[in-house]
Design an enzyme around this catalytic site. Structure first.
Site, mmCIF file in Angstrom:
data_model
loop_
_atom_site.group_PDB
_atom_site.id
_atom_site.type_symbol
_atom_site.label_atom_id
_atom_site.label_comp_id
_atom_site.label_asym_id
_atom_site.label_seq_id
_atom_site.Cartn_x
_atom_site.Cartn_y
_atom_site.Cartn_z
ATOM 1 N N CYS A 164 23.390 -1.874 39.463
ATOM 2 C CA CYS A 164 23.706 -2.881 40.489
ATOM 3 C C CYS A 164 23.090 -3.184 41.467
ATOM 4 C CB CYS A 164 25.517 -2.201 41.181
ATOM 5 S SG CYS A 164 26.151 -3.471 42.107
ATOM 6 N N CYS A 172 27.740 -9.529 39.814
ATOM 7 C CA CYS A 172 27.590 -8.551 41.103
ATOM 8 C C CYS A 172 28.482 -8.938 42.318
ATOM 9 C CB CYS A 172 26.086 -8.633 41.537
ATOM 10 S SG CYS A 172 25.686 -7.311 42.699
#
Length: 418
Positions: free
Chosen positions: A165, A345
């Protein structure tokens, strides 16, 4: 076969998001499959929720469930650590010397957070104002620090890529700054972002919206700065910057709060195995996710050598592809599927708004919704509701159970067909 060897049609290494989703997708396609899942843990975590824990939006317990409760019915759970692989014998070696035979192997143990790569960090995590949303037990401490800090310096770091991430280091920054802004403290709290990379975000289309928040919060933005040491008791952080001529310079910064994202590498037992590429990741074809040298091995999730963003959203798209292609290898399905590099994201730029970055290989934008409904390049309330309300139940009730909403695998096309 040796007496101490068990055997299964499909062996999956790792019971994180990728492993559970793959097991569920396999069983959903063929309930008669003999599938074993190897993982030494007791708890399964919804890691995308930890950013929200660090901002006081979620409670930490909501992001954890017992591993036993999420393993699909009919899948054999082997609670053990993997020590190595023998691809010629088609065996996995477990700690203690037990071996496990397989017809098809799926490798998805995640990655290793290398806390010890930063001098002094392990000794001060969870104390002296040093925290990280990358650990379940530390995310609540982040929120404690944010609420307690009324003035002083708050530093946020991002290590060299690849990391899981890639937006998470910024999410901690933005949500913390939003809290201080709402409470009239941002002028007294000075936030700095130290990024080991050269850009704010790897996909240029999303940078303008993010830069607007950097400016809004008055963030001191620093590129090519890598955290190398932390002195917790004296509250000093040391960074190294590599210059154009190859030399480097070191700087020391005082802090009252330090949010650290550690360097990340493949697990040790992967890096030293015949499955690894030169960088230590499992060496797979980026589209089929099949190993480049071993036709009966696939890999997905954070450990794979693919260039996509290492996110749960990527694993959600990869798991059905691997499930399909394992069944093709077993002669139970006719057509290979392909993964297009999708990653997502949700960049939480403030409490209540998110820039929803979605993209495939090469940085090509891949929005899940029409632009009139949700423009991912702009901060929206709808994207926040998606992150806060929709994605957690989607994870627990769909992804982990083999329900492939918006994740059905696409057939693999040859170059001529494309």
């Amino acid at each position: 076969m040796p007496a101490n060897t068990d055997h299964h049609q499909v062996v999956i290494v790792g019971a994180g998001a990728a492993g559970i989703a793959t097991a569920s997708s396999l069983i959903a396609r063929d309930p008669t499959l003999d599938v074993a899942l190897i993982d030494p843990g007791d708890v399964h975590y919804y890691q995308p929720g930890w950013t929200m824990v660090g901002a006081g939006v979620f409670e930490a317990p909501s992001t954890a469930r017992t591993l036993a409760s999420v393993i699909p019915p009919g899948v054999c759970w082997i609670k053990a650590r993997v020590q190595g692989f023998d691809s010629a014998a088609q065996q996995v070696t477990l700690e203690g010397g037990r071996t496990l035979g397989y017809q098809q192997l799926v490798v998805c143990p995640g990655l290793k957070l290398d806390w010890d790569a930063i001098d002094g960090l392990s000794d001060t995590l969870g104390r002296n104002g040093v925290t990280s949303n990358y650990r379940f037990d530390l995310a609540p401490y982040t929120w404690e620090l944010v609420q307690a800090l009324k003035q002083g310096r708050a530093l946020f770091t991002q290590p060299p890529m690849p990391i899981k991430c890639a937006g998470a280091p910024q999410k901690a920054l933005y949500l913390s700054c939003d809290h201080w802004l709402r409470n009239g403290q941002l002028g007294d709290v000075k936030a700095s972002f130290f990024n080991a990379g050269a850009v704010l975000f790897g996909i240029p289309d999303y940078v303008p919206a993010l830069m607007a928040y950097i400016d809004k919060y008055g963030v001191d933005l620093n590129y090519s700065q890598r955290l190398v040491a932390v002195d917790g008791p004296n509250r000093r952080a040391t960074f190294v910057r590599t210059l154009a001529d190859g030399s480097s310079e070191t700087r020391s910064e005082a802090f009252d709060m330090l949010h650290v994202v550690p360097p990340q590498v493949a697990p040790d037992f992967i890096r030293t195995s015949p499955l690894a590429d030169a960088a230590g990741w499992v060496d797979v074809d980026p589209h089929t996710l099949r190993h480049r040298r071993f036709a009966n091995i696939h890999a997905l999730g954070d450990v794979a050598s693919t260039s996509n963003a290492k996110t749960a959203a990527a694993a959600r798209k990869q798991a059905p592809v691997v499930a399909n292609n394992v069944l093709v290898a077993l002669g139970r399905l006719p057509t290979l599927a392909q993964y297009d590099g999708y990653g997502s994201c949700p960049l939480t730029v403030e409490r209540g708004k998110i820039v929803l970055a979605e993209f495939t290989y090469g940085g090509k934008l891949a929005p899940s919704f029409p632009r009139w409904l949700l423009d991912g390049c702009k901060p929206t309330r709808l994207a926040w509701l998606l992150k806060a309300k929709v994605l957690p139940p989607l994870y627990w009730q769909a992804m982990l159970k083999g329900r492939e909403w918006l994740a059905r695998p696409q057939p693999l096309f040859t170059e001529a067909e494309q």
